[in-house]
Write a protein that holds these residues in place. Sequence first.
Motif, PDB file in Angstrom:
ATOM      1  N   VAL A  70      -3.685 -15.396   0.484  1.00  0.00           N
ATOM      2  CA  VAL A  70      -4.909 -14.807   1.041  1.00  0.00           C
ATOM      3  C   VAL A  70      -5.668 -14.066  -0.057  1.00  0.00           C
ATOM      4  O   VAL A  70      -6.894 -14.195  -0.181  1.00  0.00           O
ATOM      5  CB  VAL A  70      -4.587 -13.868   2.224  1.00  0.00           C
ATOM      6  CG1 VAL A  70      -5.799 -13.051   2.629  1.00  0.00           C
ATOM      7  CG2 VAL A  70      -4.052 -14.674   3.399  1.00  0.00           C
ATOM      8  N   LEU A  71      -4.943 -13.313  -0.869  1.00  0.00           N
ATOM      9  CA  LEU A  71      -5.593 -12.578  -1.952  1.00  0.00           C
ATOM     10  C   LEU A  71      -6.246 -13.526  -2.954  1.00  0.00           C
ATOM     11  O   LEU A  71      -7.350 -13.267  -3.437  1.00  0.00           O
ATOM     12  CB  LEU A  71      -4.587 -11.670  -2.655  1.00  0.00           C
ATOM     13  CG  LEU A  71      -4.076 -10.493  -1.835  1.00  0.00           C
ATOM     14  CD1 LEU A  71      -2.976  -9.767  -2.592  1.00  0.00           C
ATOM     15  CD2 LEU A  71      -5.203  -9.558  -1.474  1.00  0.00           C
ATOM     16  N   ARG A  72      -5.576 -14.628  -3.260  1.00  0.00           N
ATOM     17  CA  ARG A  72      -6.164 -15.605  -4.186  1.00  0.00           C
ATOM     18  C   ARG A  72      -7.458 -16.198  -3.611  1.00  0.00           C
ATOM     19  O   ARG A  72      -8.451 -16.352  -4.320  1.00  0.00           O
ATOM     20  CB  ARG A  72      -5.162 -16.703  -4.516  1.00  0.00           C
ATOM     21  CG  ARG A  72      -4.196 -16.311  -5.615  1.00  0.00           C
ATOM     22  CD  ARG A  72      -3.353 -17.494  -6.052  1.00  0.00           C
ATOM     23  NE  ARG A  72      -2.207 -17.713  -5.180  1.00  0.00           N
ATOM     24  CZ  ARG A  72      -1.111 -16.974  -5.166  1.00  0.00           C
ATOM     25  NH1 ARG A  72      -1.005 -15.947  -5.980  1.00  0.00           N
ATOM     26  NH2 ARG A  72      -0.118 -17.253  -4.358  1.00  0.00           N
ATOM     27  N   ALA A  73      -7.430 -16.510  -2.333  1.00  0.00           N
ATOM     28  CA  ALA A  73      -8.636 -17.063  -1.700  1.00  0.00           C
ATOM     29  C   ALA A  73      -9.765 -16.034  -1.727  1.00  0.00           C
ATOM     30  O   ALA A  73     -10.921 -16.380  -2.007  1.00  0.00           O
ATOM     31  CB  ALA A  73      -8.332 -17.485  -0.268  1.00  0.00           C
ATOM     32  N   GLU A  74      -9.442 -14.793  -1.456  1.00  0.00           N
ATOM     33  CA  GLU A  74     -10.465 -13.753  -1.477  1.00  0.00           C
ATOM     34  C   GLU A  74     -10.985 -13.520  -2.893  1.00  0.00           C
ATOM     35  O   GLU A  74     -12.165 -13.256  -3.092  1.00  0.00           O
ATOM     36  CB  GLU A  74      -9.912 -12.463  -0.876  1.00  0.00           C
ATOM     37  CG  GLU A  74      -9.702 -12.579   0.614  1.00  0.00           C
ATOM     38  CD  GLU A  74      -9.079 -11.353   1.225  1.00  0.00           C
ATOM     39  OE1 GLU A  74      -8.454 -10.552   0.491  1.00  0.00           O
ATOM     40  OE2 GLU A  74      -9.203 -11.196   2.452  1.00  0.00           O
ATOM     41  N   LEU A  77      -9.666  -4.630  -1.450  1.00  0.00           N
ATOM     42  CA  LEU A  77      -8.954  -3.688  -2.306  1.00  0.00           C
ATOM     43  C   LEU A  77      -7.825  -2.992  -1.549  1.00  0.00           C
ATOM     44  O   LEU A  77      -6.739  -2.778  -2.094  1.00  0.00           O
ATOM     45  CB  LEU A  77      -9.917  -2.667  -2.899  1.00  0.00           C
ATOM     46  CG  LEU A  77     -10.888  -3.213  -3.944  1.00  0.00           C
ATOM     47  CD1 LEU A  77     -11.893  -2.140  -4.333  1.00  0.00           C
ATOM     48  CD2 LEU A  77     -10.139  -3.719  -5.158  1.00  0.00           C
ATOM     49  N   GLU A  78      -8.068  -2.651  -0.297  1.00  0.00           N
ATOM     50  CA  GLU A  78      -7.019  -2.038   0.518  1.00  0.00           C
ATOM     51  C   GLU A  78      -5.860  -3.009   0.717  1.00  0.00           C
ATOM     52  O   GLU A  78      -4.692  -2.624   0.646  1.00  0.00           O
ATOM     53  CB  GLU A  78      -7.576  -1.596   1.867  1.00  0.00           C
ATOM     54  CG  GLU A  78      -8.496  -0.401   1.777  1.00  0.00           C
ATOM     55  CD  GLU A  78      -9.137  -0.053   3.112  1.00  0.00           C
ATOM     56  OE1 GLU A  78      -8.850  -0.718   4.132  1.00  0.00           O
ATOM     57  OE2 GLU A  78      -9.928   0.904   3.132  1.00  0.00           O
ATOM     58  N   ARG A  79      -6.170  -4.279   0.958  1.00  0.00           N
ATOM     59  CA  ARG A  79      -5.111  -5.273   1.135  1.00  0.00           C
ATOM     60  C   ARG A  79      -4.336  -5.496  -0.156  1.00  0.00           C
ATOM     61  O   ARG A  79      -3.125  -5.702  -0.141  1.00  0.00           O
ATOM     62  CB  ARG A  79      -5.692  -6.580   1.666  1.00  0.00           C
ATOM     63  CG  ARG A  79      -6.063  -6.493   3.138  1.00  0.00           C
ATOM     64  CD  ARG A  79      -6.358  -7.854   3.742  1.00  0.00           C
ATOM     65  NE  ARG A  79      -7.510  -8.510   3.166  1.00  0.00           N
ATOM     66  CZ  ARG A  79      -8.762  -8.322   3.550  1.00  0.00           C
ATOM     67  NH1 ARG A  79      -9.032  -7.462   4.514  1.00  0.00           N
ATOM     68  NH2 ARG A  79      -9.745  -8.977   2.973  1.00  0.00           N
ATOM     69  N   VAL A  80      -5.029  -5.425  -1.279  1.00  0.00           N
ATOM     70  CA  VAL A  80      -4.350  -5.557  -2.573  1.00  0.00           C
ATOM     71  C   VAL A  80      -3.367  -4.405  -2.756  1.00  0.00           C
ATOM     72  O   VAL A  80      -2.225  -4.613  -3.176  1.00  0.00           O
ATOM     73  CB  VAL A  80      -5.381  -5.608  -3.728  1.00  0.00           C
ATOM     74  CG1 VAL A  80      -4.701  -5.432  -5.077  1.00  0.00           C
ATOM     75  CG2 VAL A  80      -6.149  -6.915  -3.695  1.00  0.00           C
ATOM     76  N   GLU A  81      -3.800  -3.203  -2.431  1.00  0.00           N
ATOM     77  CA  GLU A  81      -2.902  -2.048  -2.535  1.00  0.00           C
ATOM     78  C   GLU A  81      -1.693  -2.212  -1.623  1.00  0.00           C
ATOM     79  O   GLU A  81      -0.563  -1.918  -2.024  1.00  0.00           O
ATOM     80  CB  GLU A  81      -3.655  -0.758  -2.205  1.00  0.00           C
ATOM     81  CG  GLU A  81      -4.660  -0.365  -3.265  1.00  0.00           C
ATOM     82  CD  GLU A  81      -5.496   0.837  -2.858  1.00  0.00           C
ATOM     83  OE1 GLU A  81      -5.447   1.253  -1.675  1.00  0.00           O
ATOM     84  OE2 GLU A  81      -6.203   1.355  -3.729  1.00  0.00           O
ATOM     85  N   ASP A  82      -1.923  -2.687  -0.395  1.00  0.00           N
ATOM     86  CA  ASP A  82      -0.814  -2.926   0.533  1.00  0.00           C
ATOM     87  C   ASP A  82       0.135  -3.991  -0.015  1.00  0.00           C
ATOM     88  O   ASP A  82       1.364  -3.850   0.075  1.00  0.00           O
ATOM     89  CB  ASP A  82      -1.334  -3.356   1.909  1.00  0.00           C
ATOM     90  CG  ASP A  82      -2.046  -2.246   2.651  1.00  0.00           C
ATOM     91  OD1 ASP A  82      -1.888  -1.060   2.275  1.00  0.00           O
ATOM     92  OD2 ASP A  82      -2.778  -2.561   3.612  1.00  0.00           O
ATOM     93  N   ALA A  83      -0.431  -5.049  -0.572  1.00  0.00           N
ATOM     94  CA  ALA A  83       0.404  -6.125  -1.126  1.00  0.00           C
ATOM     95  C   ALA A  83       1.222  -5.612  -2.302  1.00  0.00           C
ATOM     96  O   ALA A  83       2.402  -5.963  -2.442  1.00  0.00           O
ATOM     97  CB  ALA A  83      -0.467  -7.305  -1.557  1.00  0.00           C
ATOM     98  N   GLN A  84       0.632  -4.766  -3.137  1.00  0.00           N
ATOM     99  CA  GLN A  84       1.368  -4.203  -4.264  1.00  0.00           C
ATOM    100  C   GLN A  84       2.526  -3.334  -3.782  1.00  0.00           C
ATOM    101  O   GLN A  84       3.622  -3.388  -4.339  1.00  0.00           O
ATOM    102  CB  GLN A  84       0.440  -3.393  -5.164  1.00  0.00           C
ATOM    103  CG  GLN A  84      -0.492  -4.252  -5.978  1.00  0.00           C
ATOM    104  CD  GLN A  84      -1.474  -3.427  -6.783  1.00  0.00           C
ATOM    105  OE1 GLN A  84      -1.877  -2.328  -6.384  1.00  0.00           O
ATOM    106  NE2 GLN A  84      -1.891  -3.971  -7.917  1.00  0.00           N
ATOM    107  N   ALA A  85       2.293  -2.556  -2.746  1.00  0.00           N
ATOM    108  CA  ALA A  85       3.356  -1.714  -2.193  1.00  0.00           C
ATOM    109  C   ALA A  85       4.475  -2.574  -1.617  1.00  0.00           C
ATOM    110  O   ALA A  85       5.661  -2.285  -1.820  1.00  0.00           O
ATOM    111  CB  ALA A  85       2.789  -0.784  -1.124  1.00  0.00           C
ATOM    112  N   THR A  86       4.111  -3.652  -0.925  1.00  0.00           N
ATOM    113  CA  THR A  86       5.107  -4.558  -0.365  1.00  0.00           C
ATOM    114  C   THR A  86       5.925  -5.201  -1.477  1.00  0.00           C
ATOM    115  O   THR A  86       7.155  -5.286  -1.390  1.00  0.00           O
ATOM    116  CB  THR A  86       4.432  -5.646   0.492  1.00  0.00           C
ATOM    117  OG1 THR A  86       3.751  -5.011   1.567  1.00  0.00           O
ATOM    118  CG2 THR A  86       5.442  -6.639   1.042  1.00  0.00           C
TER     119      THR A  86
END
Length: 61
Positions: A13-17, A35-44
């Motif tokens: 999803v991040l790559r598509a975005e 950006l919020e989703r990227v931060e969440d993905a990094q935490a995961t």
Amino acid sequence: MAEALGAHVAGEVLRAERRRASQAELDDQEVLEMLERVEDAQATLAVLMESLQYRIQPKRF
């Protein structure tokens, strides 16, 4: 396994975005949400890495 699959899907999803962002197809709100989703993905990913590192550590008896 479910966590790994979830991380993979989130990455896709991040790559598509990222592709959409590079083509200037995102408005400001979408950029902030991304950006919020990227931060969440990094935490995961950090949690997954900790878990994997724990699993590969030699067991002490």
